[in-house]
Design an enzyme around this catalytic site. Sequence first.
Site, PDB file in Angstrom:
ATOM      1  N   ASN A   1       1.202  -1.477  -0.205  1.00 59.01           N
ATOM      2  CA  ASN A   1       0.173  -0.095   0.271  1.00 59.01           C
ATOM      3  C   ASN A   1       0.764   1.261   0.015  1.00 59.01           C
ATOM      4  O   ASN A   1       1.261   1.740   1.261  1.00 59.01           O
ATOM      5  CB  ASN A   1      -0.638  -0.028   1.217  1.00 59.01           C
ATOM      6  CG  ASN A   1      -1.999   1.009   1.163  1.00 59.01           C
ATOM      7  OD1 ASN A   1      -2.103   2.062   0.111  1.00 59.01           O
ATOM      8  ND2 ASN A   1      -2.371   1.395   2.434  1.00 59.01           N
TER       9      ASN A   1
ATOM     10  N   LYS B   1       0.138   4.516   0.154  1.00 57.23           N
ATOM     11  CA  LYS B   1      -0.626   5.470   0.767  1.00 57.23           C
ATOM     12  C   LYS B   1      -0.156   6.562  -0.834  1.00 57.23           C
ATOM     13  O   LYS B   1      -0.481   6.472  -1.697  1.00 57.23           O
ATOM     14  CB  LYS B   1      -0.047   5.742   1.732  1.00 57.23           C
ATOM     15  CG  LYS B   1      -0.254   4.429   2.426  1.00 57.23           C
ATOM     16  CD  LYS B   1       0.024   4.661   4.457  1.00 57.23           C
ATOM     17  CE  LYS B   1       0.060   3.531   4.992  1.00 57.23           C
ATOM     18  NZ  LYS B   1      -0.061   3.345   6.374  1.00 57.23           N
TER      19      LYS B   1
ATOM     20  N   HIS C   1      -9.696   0.755   4.673  1.00 55.88           N
ATOM     21  CA  HIS C   1      -8.592   1.059   5.457  1.00 55.88           C
ATOM     22  C   HIS C   1      -8.501   2.260   6.638  1.00 55.88           C
ATOM     23  O   HIS C   1      -8.889   3.448   6.723  1.00 55.88           O
ATOM     24  CB  HIS C   1      -7.295   2.134   4.798  1.00 55.88           C
ATOM     25  CG  HIS C   1      -5.866   1.938   5.236  1.00 55.88           C
ATOM     26  ND1 HIS C   1      -5.487   2.558   6.206  1.00 55.88           N
ATOM     27  CD2 HIS C   1      -4.949   0.882   5.070  1.00 55.88           C
ATOM     28  CE1 HIS C   1      -4.213   2.364   6.315  1.00 55.88           C
ATOM     29  NE2 HIS C   1      -3.704   1.155   6.225  1.00 55.88           N
TER      30      HIS C   1
ATOM     31  N   GLU D   1      -6.002   4.968   8.161  1.00 53.79           N
ATOM     32  CA  GLU D   1      -6.499   5.861   7.446  1.00 53.79           C
ATOM     33  C   GLU D   1      -8.221   6.613   6.905  1.00 53.79           C
ATOM     34  O   GLU D   1      -8.477   7.827   7.495  1.00 53.79           O
ATOM     35  CB  GLU D   1      -5.278   6.333   6.732  1.00 53.79           C
ATOM     36  CG  GLU D   1      -4.453   5.445   7.437  1.00 53.79           C
ATOM     37  CD  GLU D   1      -3.067   5.526   6.841  1.00 53.79           C
ATOM     38  OE1 GLU D   1      -2.698   5.557   5.732  1.00 53.79           O
ATOM     39  OE2 GLU D   1      -2.392   4.345   7.341  1.00 53.79           O
TER      40      GLU D   1
ATOM     41  N   GLU E   1      -5.486  -5.161  10.222  1.00 54.46           N
ATOM     42  CA  GLU E   1      -3.873  -3.608  10.808  1.00 54.46           C
ATOM     43  C   GLU E   1      -4.081  -3.620  11.457  1.00 54.46           C
ATOM     44  O   GLU E   1      -4.975  -2.484  12.269  1.00 54.46           O
ATOM     45  CB  GLU E   1      -4.350  -2.738   9.660  1.00 54.46           C
ATOM     46  CG  GLU E   1      -3.771  -4.183   7.998  1.00 54.46           C
ATOM     47  CD  GLU E   1      -3.377  -2.551   7.375  1.00 54.46           C
ATOM     48  OE1 GLU E   1      -2.088  -2.730   6.734  1.00 54.46           O
ATOM     49  OE2 GLU E   1      -3.769  -1.365   6.804  1.00 54.46           O
TER      50      GLU E   1
ATOM     51  N   GLY F   1       2.427   2.520  11.269  1.00 52.84           N
ATOM     52  CA  GLY F   1       3.864   3.654  10.308  1.00 52.84           C
ATOM     53  C   GLY F   1       4.201   3.873  11.581  1.00 52.84           C
ATOM     54  O   GLY F   1       4.805   4.383  11.676  1.00 52.84           O
TER      55      GLY F   1
ATOM     56  N   SER G   1       3.731  -2.338   9.763  1.00 55.62           N
ATOM     57  CA  SER G   1       5.006  -2.324  10.703  1.00 55.62           C
ATOM     58  C   SER G   1       5.550  -2.922  10.082  1.00 55.62           C
ATOM     59  O   SER G   1       6.325  -3.896  10.446  1.00 55.62           O
ATOM     60  CB  SER G   1       5.840  -1.869  12.569  1.00 55.62           C
ATOM     61  OG  SER G   1       5.167  -0.810  12.025  1.00 55.62           O
TER      62      SER G   1
END
Length: 250
Positions: A9, A11, A95, A97, A167, A173, A212
Amino acid sequence: MRRKLVAGNWKMHGGLARNRDLLDSLVQAMGKGGSADCAVCVPFPYLGQTQELLKSTAIAWGAQTLSEHAQGAYTGEVSAAMLVDFGCRYVLVGHSERRSLYGESNEAVAAKFVAAVKGGVTPILCLGETLEQREGNITEKVIAAQLDAVTQAAGVSGLANAVIAYEPVWAIGTGRTATPQQAQDVHAFIRERLAASDALLAQRMQILYGGSVKPQNAAELFGMADIDGGLIGGASLVAQDFLAICRAAG
Ligand code: 13P
């Protein structure tokens, strides 16, 4: 045995020259395929470039979100059919985010999931709890609500051509990976919940771990019984790291 899948991904990262270098490196190393499947989910403007560079290789590609609508006056949105025009096999849905920064509710995510399935693009449904939710011991409750919203909207059979990615938000991250056992526990929970409706579908479902994942921890994570690959953020932007993670899945 479920086949493993490693999906990158990107992003909101990339650029034409940089993408070309990265994709060329991936194609050189594994364009003919490996024992695990591999895909990259790129920003919309780079779908054409990605299609061009990956079209006759074993590496699949996809997008990072889509509209819940098939077409119409929805300025700025991109439909499933448009993704199909650019050869996308996958699209990320829900996702964290998108959920936290763009206010996508469980119901909105479910509507996007249905749009992807109807349009012929395989959704990679992302589920995950925040640190506060984990510390409040409501991880399973949160994951169940995220998953159930989708099964209600799409029907269990709607999940037959989908992938799930667990996730944990606190691991994205942050450099703080879930331990293999922490991830395995949630993956097993997801599979059991699916099995209550359809045992065969649950058995076949690819459940990826994301948060991660690095070359150093990939093999141990992928060695767990219910972890069927990974959804990779930062490390998918570095060819050698992404390739090492793909090899760890094979
Ligand atoms: P990182 O691998 O950078 O933690 O990102 C995970 C992720 O969000 C993939 O979708």
